[in-house]
Design an enzyme around this catalytic site. Structure first.
Site: not given
Length: 151
Positions: A69, A49, A118
């Site tokens: 992301e 987000g 990650e």
């Protein structure tokens, strides 16, 4: 000059003394796993987000942030989980997080290498509670309890 100073002070106050609005996603894969990202700034896991850009709708921001992301595509919004606005929910600034749960698909491919180190899918019983960023533990627990929150 006093009126101009007062005006400038008011404008600066409006810009810098208001919460920032963000969109946060609980990404759910077809397998039922929840996708989390590992943050570079603190090494904790969190939900994808970020800040809603000027002129951008919340749903657009959620799709964009998810893609940046994780590399995943937002297929369908399941539901609004809540709006989180406690002033200490994010240690960096006062932010309002609009949390949605969404069906997603695709392949992990981090585009935002500055914030994310990650991406990983977790079964619900393997979510790393105790090692989550901001108030994401509360957010995920509210989702799992099928709550709708205004906090």
């Amino acid at each position: 000059m006093d009126r101009i100073s007062h005006f400038l002070f008011t404008v600066v106050g409006l810009i810098f003394r208001h919460p920032v609005t963000g969109a946060t996603v609980i990404p759910i894969l077809p397998s039922g796993e929840i996708v989390l990202v590992c943050r570079k700034d603190n090494g904790k896991w969190g939900l994808p987000g970020g800040i809603v850009n000027w002129g951008e709708e919340v749903s657009e921001a959620a799709k964009r942030e998810l893609w940046e992301e994780t590399g995943l595509n937002l297929i369908q919004i399941r539901r609004l989980v809540g709006v989180y606005s406690k002033r200490d929910r994010d240690p960096r600034l006062h932010s309002i997080s609009i949390l949605i749960a969404a069906n997603v698909d695709g392949h992990f491919n981090i585009k935002d290498n500055l914030e994310v180190s990650e991406v990983k899918a977790f079964k619900v019983d393997k979510i790393p509670f105790g090692n989550l960023a901001h108030d994401h533990e509360e957010q995920i627990k509210d989702f799992l309890a099928e709550k709708t929150i205004l906090a």
